[in-house]
Design a protein around this motif. Structure first.
Motif, PDB file in Angstrom:
ATOM      1  N   ILE A   1     -11.270   1.890 -30.850  1.00  0.00           N
ATOM      2  CA  ILE A   1     -12.631   1.874 -31.392  1.00  0.00           C
ATOM      3  C   ILE A   1     -13.387   0.626 -30.940  1.00  0.00           C
ATOM      4  O   ILE A   1     -14.606   0.636 -30.864  1.00  0.00           O
TER       5      ILE A   1
ATOM      6  N   ALA B   1     -14.728   1.585 -27.617  1.00  0.00           N
ATOM      7  CA  ALA B   1     -15.862   2.495 -27.797  1.00  0.00           C
ATOM      8  C   ALA B   1     -17.066   1.759 -28.382  1.00  0.00           C
ATOM      9  O   ALA B   1     -18.075   2.368 -28.695  1.00  0.00           O
TER      10      ALA B   1
ATOM     11  N   LEU C   1     -17.493   0.321 -31.287  1.00  0.00           N
ATOM     12  CA  LEU C   1     -17.812   0.472 -32.706  1.00  0.00           C
ATOM     13  C   LEU C   1     -17.739  -0.879 -33.400  1.00  0.00           C
ATOM     14  O   LEU C   1     -18.646  -1.271 -34.114  1.00  0.00           O
TER      15      LEU C   1
ATOM     16  N   ALA D   1     -14.189   1.217 -39.659  1.00  0.00           N
ATOM     17  CA  ALA D   1     -13.034   1.775 -38.942  1.00  0.00           C
ATOM     18  C   ALA D   1     -12.392   2.912 -39.740  1.00  0.00           C
ATOM     19  O   ALA D   1     -11.948   3.902 -39.159  1.00  0.00           O
TER      20      ALA D   1
ATOM     21  N   ALA E   1     -14.364   6.038 -39.145  1.00  0.00           N
ATOM     22  CA  ALA E   1     -14.059   6.572 -37.813  1.00  0.00           C
ATOM     23  C   ALA E   1     -12.691   7.249 -37.819  1.00  0.00           C
ATOM     24  O   ALA E   1     -12.513   8.314 -37.229  1.00  0.00           O
ATOM     25  N   ARG E   2     -11.733   6.638 -38.502  1.00  0.00           N
ATOM     26  CA  ARG E   2     -10.388   7.215 -38.564  1.00  0.00           C
ATOM     27  C   ARG E   2     -10.403   8.576 -39.249  1.00  0.00           C
ATOM     28  O   ARG E   2      -9.725   9.501 -38.825  1.00  0.00           O
TER      29      ARG E   2
ATOM     30  N   VAL F   1     -11.585  11.018 -36.655  1.00  0.00           N
ATOM     31  CA  VAL F   1     -10.563  11.219 -35.621  1.00  0.00           C
ATOM     32  C   VAL F   1      -9.423  12.081 -36.166  1.00  0.00           C
ATOM     33  O   VAL F   1      -8.931  12.974 -35.483  1.00  0.00           O
TER      34      VAL F   1
ATOM     35  N   VAL G   1     -12.427   9.910 -30.243  1.00  0.00           N
ATOM     36  CA  VAL G   1     -12.725   8.536 -30.674  1.00  0.00           C
ATOM     37  C   VAL G   1     -14.154   8.128 -30.327  1.00  0.00           C
ATOM     38  O   VAL G   1     -14.884   7.612 -31.175  1.00  0.00           O
ATOM     39  N   GLU G   2     -14.573   8.352 -29.076  1.00  0.00           N
ATOM     40  CA  GLU G   2     -15.931   7.948 -28.660  1.00  0.00           C
ATOM     41  C   GLU G   2     -16.984   8.613 -29.534  1.00  0.00           C
ATOM     42  O   GLU G   2     -17.928   7.978 -29.988  1.00  0.00           O
TER      43      GLU G   2
ATOM     44  N   CYS H   1     -17.046   7.231 -33.102  1.00  0.00           N
ATOM     45  CA  CYS H   1     -17.710   5.930 -33.149  1.00  0.00           C
ATOM     46  C   CYS H   1     -19.224   6.078 -33.119  1.00  0.00           C
ATOM     47  O   CYS H   1     -19.941   5.417 -33.868  1.00  0.00           O
TER      48      CYS H   1
END
Length: 114
Positions: free
Chosen positions: A38, A41, A43, A64, A67-68, A71, A77-78, A81
């Motif tokens: 991340i 990416a 973030l 984070a 984002a997790r 995901v 991931v991209e 983010c």
């Protein structure tokens, strides 16, 4: 906001102390590799301690974690983010807008007099 870390201006004093990469990954229930991904990416950009070690603030861990979640649901991931950045920017815009509506009579008219 900077091009390198669009959310860097959201760090506040209560975001310290920052956590090491290993501790941050443990708190998120993930691996340091996820934090690196991340970061790549754009973030979050880790803070640096005096020894140059990567450290993450509480705010960065909240970002984070979001984002997790994405995901874990199958979002790359991209893309996760980008979504998190846009969500954060939308929340900030809504806070600003709410402030304008609440204090509309106190907004300066630009004439220099209050």
């Amino acid at each position: 906001m900077t091009a390198d870390n669009p959310l860097s201006n959201r760090l506040e004093d209560d975001d310290y102390p920052a956590y090491t990469m290993g501790r941050a990954a443990e708190m998120l229930g993930t691996t340091p590799g996820f934090l690196r991904a991340i970061g790549e990416a754009r973030l979050i950009t880790p803070l640096r301690s005096e020894g140059g070690h990567r450290r993450y603030s509480r705010y960065q861990l909240r970002i984070a974690a979001r984002a997790r979640e994405l995901v874990d649901r199958g979002t790359p991931v991209e893309a996760a983010c980008r979504i998190v950045i846009l969500e954060d920017q939308l929340e900030e815009a809504q806070r600003i807008n709410a402030g304008f509506r609440h204090g509309a009579s106190q907004v300066p008219d630009g004439s220099g007099s209050s």
